[in-house]
Design an enzyme around this catalytic site. Structure first.
Site, PDB file in Angstrom:
ATOM      1  N   GLU A  50       1.202  -1.556  -0.091  1.00  0.00           N
ATOM      2  CA  GLU A  50      -0.096  -0.149  -0.256  1.00  0.00           C
ATOM      3  C   GLU A  50       1.313   1.470  -0.339  1.00  0.00           C
ATOM      4  O   GLU A  50       0.372   1.916   0.522  1.00  0.00           O
ATOM      5  CB  GLU A  50      -1.241   0.119   0.809  1.00  0.00           C
ATOM      6  N   HIS A  70      -8.050  -4.366  -1.216  1.00  0.00           N
ATOM      7  CA  HIS A  70      -7.697  -4.486  -0.121  1.00  0.00           C
ATOM      8  C   HIS A  70      -6.252  -2.928  -0.105  1.00  0.00           C
ATOM      9  O   HIS A  70      -5.802  -2.350   0.788  1.00  0.00           O
ATOM     10  CB  HIS A  70      -6.291  -5.726  -0.079  1.00  0.00           C
ATOM     11  N   GLU A  71      -5.825  -2.632  -0.580  1.00  0.00           N
ATOM     12  CA  GLU A  71      -4.471  -1.768  -1.140  1.00  0.00           C
ATOM     13  C   GLU A  71      -4.887  -0.134  -0.072  1.00  0.00           C
ATOM     14  O   GLU A  71      -4.901   0.555  -0.020  1.00  0.00           O
ATOM     15  CB  GLU A  71      -4.039  -2.354  -1.719  1.00  0.00           C
ATOM     16  N   HIS A  87      -6.226   0.409   2.639  1.00  0.00           N
ATOM     17  CA  HIS A  87      -5.203   0.675   3.050  1.00  0.00           C
ATOM     18  C   HIS A  87      -4.855   2.273   3.260  1.00  0.00           C
ATOM     19  O   HIS A  87      -4.422   2.898   4.322  1.00  0.00           O
ATOM     20  CB  HIS A  87      -3.833  -0.360   3.291  1.00  0.00           C
ATOM     21  N   GLU A  91      -3.966  -4.800   9.200  1.00  0.00           N
ATOM     22  CA  GLU A  91      -4.445  -5.838   7.569  1.00  0.00           C
ATOM     23  C   GLU A  91      -5.776  -6.444   8.669  1.00  0.00           C
ATOM     24  O   GLU A  91      -6.369  -6.155   7.824  1.00  0.00           O
ATOM     25  CB  GLU A  91      -3.182  -6.623   8.119  1.00  0.00           C
ATOM     26  N   ASP A 127       9.322  -9.868  10.059  1.00  0.00           N
ATOM     27  CA  ASP A 127       8.895 -10.738   8.394  1.00  0.00           C
ATOM     28  C   ASP A 127       9.077 -12.120   9.335  1.00  0.00           C
ATOM     29  O   ASP A 127       8.459 -12.907   8.480  1.00  0.00           O
ATOM     30  CB  ASP A 127      10.319 -10.702   7.740  1.00  0.00           C
ATOM     31  N   TYR A 135      -4.666 -10.988  10.006  1.00  0.00           N
ATOM     32  CA  TYR A 135      -5.052 -10.663   8.959  1.00  0.00           C
ATOM     33  C   TYR A 135      -6.510 -10.888   9.338  1.00  0.00           C
ATOM     34  O   TYR A 135      -7.561 -10.966   9.298  1.00  0.00           O
ATOM     35  CB  TYR A 135      -4.607 -11.207   7.321  1.00  0.00           C
TER      36      TYR A 135
HETATM   37  N1  BES Z   1       0.970  -4.571   3.356  1.00  0.00           N
HETATM   38  C1  BES Z   1       0.844  -6.035   3.554  1.00  0.00           C
HETATM   39  C2  BES Z   1       2.476  -6.161   2.770  1.00  0.00           C
HETATM   40  C3  BES Z   1       3.128  -6.650   3.890  1.00  0.00           C
HETATM   41  C4  BES Z   1       3.350  -7.036   4.322  1.00  0.00           C
HETATM   42  C5  BES Z   1       4.751  -6.016   3.551  1.00  0.00           C
HETATM   43  C6  BES Z   1       3.894  -7.424   6.256  1.00  0.00           C
HETATM   44  C7  BES Z   1       5.620  -6.427   3.833  1.00  0.00           C
HETATM   45  C8  BES Z   1       5.402  -6.896   5.630  1.00  0.00           C
HETATM   46  C9  BES Z   1      -0.500  -5.471   2.237  1.00  0.00           C
HETATM   47  O1  BES Z   1      -1.371  -4.960   2.276  1.00  0.00           O
HETATM   48  C10 BES Z   1      -1.417  -6.881   1.792  1.00  0.00           C
HETATM   49  O2  BES Z   1      -1.450  -7.408   2.956  1.00  0.00           O
HETATM   50  N2  BES Z   1      -0.637  -7.602   1.068  1.00  0.00           N
HETATM   51  C11 BES Z   1      -1.632  -9.000   0.838  1.00  0.00           C
HETATM   52  C12 BES Z   1      -2.893  -8.821   0.385  1.00  0.00           C
HETATM   53  C13 BES Z   1      -3.828  -9.566   0.772  1.00  0.00           C
HETATM   54  C14 BES Z   1      -4.226  -9.959   1.619  1.00  0.00           C
HETATM   55  C15 BES Z   1      -5.219  -9.410  -0.111  1.00  0.00           C
HETATM   56  C16 BES Z   1      -0.756  -9.632  -0.493  1.00  0.00           C
HETATM   57  O3  BES Z   1       0.764  -9.556  -0.176  1.00  0.00           O
HETATM   58  O4  BES Z   1      -1.108 -11.013  -0.230  1.00  0.00           O
HETATM   59 ZN    ZN Z   2      -3.172  -5.357   3.635  1.00  0.00          ZN
END
Ligand code: BES
Ligand code: ZN
Length: 651
Positions: free
Chosen positions: A307, A331-332, A335, A354, A412, A420
């Site tokens: 996002e 989703h993004e 955010h 999330e 990470d 989520y």
């Molecule tokens: N912000 C996250 C991606 C992220 C989280 C990057 C933690 C680094 C560390 C992003 O918004 C996300 O949740 N992406 C998901 C989308 C899905 C839940 C619809 C993905 O990457 O799959």
């Molecule tokens: Zn997210």
């Protein structure tokens, strides 16, 4: 990092959350709740925003594709929060700091770069100008390392068009420090500006508004691109991309950017963007960021979406050809409020970002297609993936807590479906408890209104919930909620929310028919079983199959003959189907699985497949060899996590 003994002394109990936590706004009352030597508000940062806080970041950097480095200066505007503060602590990771100066007079400031910690990098301790009053600007001249964890540098041969090299960043959760010396904690928000010089042949974009470009004063082969992000943001939202990309308009405030090979396909796939934005605004209030652009990255981008303000980054695996994976864009977009306006104060409270975002994403999906039954259907899928993540992957361990303990932990490594889907389930449960969407949606909007611009912890969210629904608190509506179990309990949540399962029934029925089928029954299945389902239902059907005991190779063969699943291009379906095949120990799927984890690098797909291949003796060595052979091409974070966590290699 703090020594083990310190960790024990300072280790927190769950009741810590009952203490009166304060946001950065009210910093003087912050209690030291994390090990000494770390930030009082963030176990993953060395910074001390309670002493001195960065209020503005101005970047002046050169993109050097020859050395795979960013070099130049960051100018940090600092504000002292207490009397007698004579130094500032910054986070860095593998950066070379050349010089630190006081911008007011150009005088050098002394600094020390602390020991390298493999999780958190090194502390940069800068002595502040003795003359400085409350505010000063410190300029750090530095260079990133070619191994910088935030950046991936691609040679031109590694791009779709093979014309120019490519650079992209991924700062969440704590990689910004490898790109910019800064207070790398989401407790701190600041506006930023940037001047980025790069070869004329490439475009540069950032998570900010574009202000055009100027000729380089001394090097005619370069241009200087200018950016400004006026809305204060957390460091993990700073982003940059540079490559041979172009754009198409997809709405009044939106363009989609990618290499030209994919740009028309991307424009079609994400056509609904403006509708999603309008729907999100109806729920959450005005979109404050001006532009909402999308960038489709090269296949090694490790996430589905990120996002980054004004410019969401997405994986090319969303290009299904039928818009069926565009929920990631919803989703993004969500955010833009939950996460980018109201931000988790540290990554222990990541569920605030999330969980709320998934909740809003599914509201948007419901409003655009399929209403409440659709929203509930996606919720059921989420509950199933939570079960799988909690029980099978995390074995009911400490990272299954909605609020995990991240002392000494790289976020990470703790990343999972839990924030989520446990977060979503909590909100779904509360929505019903307070009287349904008509009552809960105004609360969400009020929550944004109350905390926009702030970084908060769970207690602040809960306190606001209680004050907003004061009458319901008084009449005992919340008495049944087991808050401690929701926040700190390991395993599945204490309650399963009620879901309308009308759309899920056909998926579960077909799944059970296959589970129960013996050889004699195979001829009863027809291609129409699948064609009768929507893409979302097909996805759900395959996810359900994955929760069952592995099938026999013969049963997989039978499924393949009726449904022709090997030919499906949709990345989500392909992913689940490959997993089914590996678990059924179908040898012919090994090369296809290796191909899938090599041609794209989205961790959600790559990591489980590598784990499955590792768990089967026949494919284990081939998986390890495949990783070693392709490691150089991979994104740093993906390579590291697959090697150490999934293939159990020393590194
Ligand atoms: N912000 C996250 C991606 C992220 C989280 C990057 C933690 C680094 C560390 C992003 O918004 C996300 O949740 N992406 C998901 C989308 C899905 C839940 C619809 C993905 O990457 O799959
Ligand atoms: Zn997210």
């Amino acid at each position: 990092m703090a020594a083990e003994s310190e960790k024990i002394i300072y280790s927190r109990t769950n009741t810590r959350q009952d203490d009166d936590h304060a946001s950065v706004r009210n910093l003087p009352s912050v209690v030291q709740s994390y090990p000494q030597g770390l930030s009082p508000t963030d176990p993953c940062s060395y910074s001390r925003p309670d002493e001195c806080v960065v209020t503005q970041i101005d970047l002046d950097l050169d993109v050097d594709f020859k050395t795979s480095t960013l070099k130049g200066q960051v100018h940090l505007t600092l504000k002292k929060k207490k009397e007698g503060i004579d130094h500032v602590l910054l986070d860095t990771r593998e950066v070379t700091v050349k010089k630190v100066t006081d911008q007011a007079n150009g005088q050098e400031l002394s600094f020390t770069l602390g020991e390298h910690d493999s999780n958190f990098g090194s502390k940069l301790d800068v002595r502040l100008p003795s003359t400085a009053e409350r505010s000063c600007v410190v300029s750090v001249e530095y260079e990133t390392s070619p191994q910088c964890s935030a950046l991936q540098w691609l040679r031109k041969e590694q791009t779709a068009g093979k014309r120019q090299p490519y650079l992209f960043s991924q700062c969440q959760a704590i990689h910004c420090r490898s790109m910019i010396p800064c207070q790398d904690t989401p407790a701190v928000k600041c506006a930023y500006s940037a001047k980025i010089s790069a070869p004329r042949e490439v475009t540069v974009l950032m998570s900010a508004l574009r202000l055009g470009s100027d000729p380089h004063p001394t090097d005619s082969s370069k241009l200087i691109h200018k950016f400004e992000q006026k809305v204060p943001i957390a460091s993990y939202l700073i982003a940059i991309v540079s490559g041979d990309i172009e754009s198409r308009d997809i709405g009044p405030r939106s363009k989609v950017w990618s290499e030209k090979e994919m740009v028309d396909m991307a424009a079609f796939e994400f056509e609904e963007t403006e509708h999603m934005l309008i729907s999100a605004e109806a729920l959450m209030g005005p979109y404050v960021w001006g532009q909402y652009d999308l960038l489709v990255l090269p296949p090694s981008f490790p996430y589905g979406g990120m996002e980054n303000p004004c410019l969401t980054f997405v994986t090319p695996t969303l290009l299904a050809g039928d818009k069926s994976l565009a929920n990631v864009v919803a989703h993004e977009i969500a955010h833009s409020w939950t996460g980018n306006l109201v931000t988790n104060s540290n990554f222990e409270h990541f569920w605030l970002n999330e969980g709320h975002t998934v909740f809003v994403e599914r509201k948007i999906a419901g409003r655009l297609h399929g209403g409440e039954p659709m929203r509930h259907f996606t919720g059921i899928g989420g509950w199933k993936s939570l079960q799988y993540g909690v029980v099978d992957v995390l074995k009911n361990g400490p990272y299954t807590k909605l609020i995990p303990d991240l002392c000494g932990v790289d976020p990470d490594d703790a990343f999972s479906v839990v924030p989520y889907e446990k977060g979503f389930a909590l909100l779904m449960y509360l929505e019903k408890l307070v009287g349904g969407p008509e009552v809960f949606e105004p609360f969400l909007r009020a929550y944004i209104e109350r905390f926009q611009g702030d970084s908060i912890v769970t207690d602040q969210w809960k306190e606001f919930l209680f004050s907003y629904f004061k009458d319901k608190v008084d009449s005992g509506v919340f008495d049944e909620v087991e808050w401690d179990k929701w926040f700190f309990g390991q395993g599945m949540p204490p309650v399963k929310p009620d879901y309308d399962n009308s759309l899920a029934v056909p998926c579960a029925d077909l799944c059970q028919r296959w589970v129960k089928a013996t050889e004699d029954d195979y001829s009863l299945f027809k291609a129409e079983d699948m064609t009768a389902l929507s893409t979302a239902q097909k996805r759900e059907f395959l996810s359900l199959l994955l929760l069952e005991e592995p099938f026999s190779a013969e049963k997989i063969q039978a499924m393949e003959s009726v449904y022709n699943l090997n030919a499906v291009k949709n990345s989500e379906i392909r992913f689940s189907w490959l997993r089914m095949c590996i678990r059924a120990q179908c040898e012919d799927c090994i090369p296809r699985a290796l191909e899938f984890v090599t041609e794209q690098g989205r961790m959600k797909f790559v990591r489980p497949i590598y784990r499955d291949l590792y768990n089967w003796e026949k494919s284990r060595q081939r998986a390890i060899d495949n990783l070693q052979a392709n490691r150089e091409q991979m994104h740093n974070t993906t390579a590291k996590l697959v090697a150490t966590k999934d293939l159990h290699l020393k590194n």
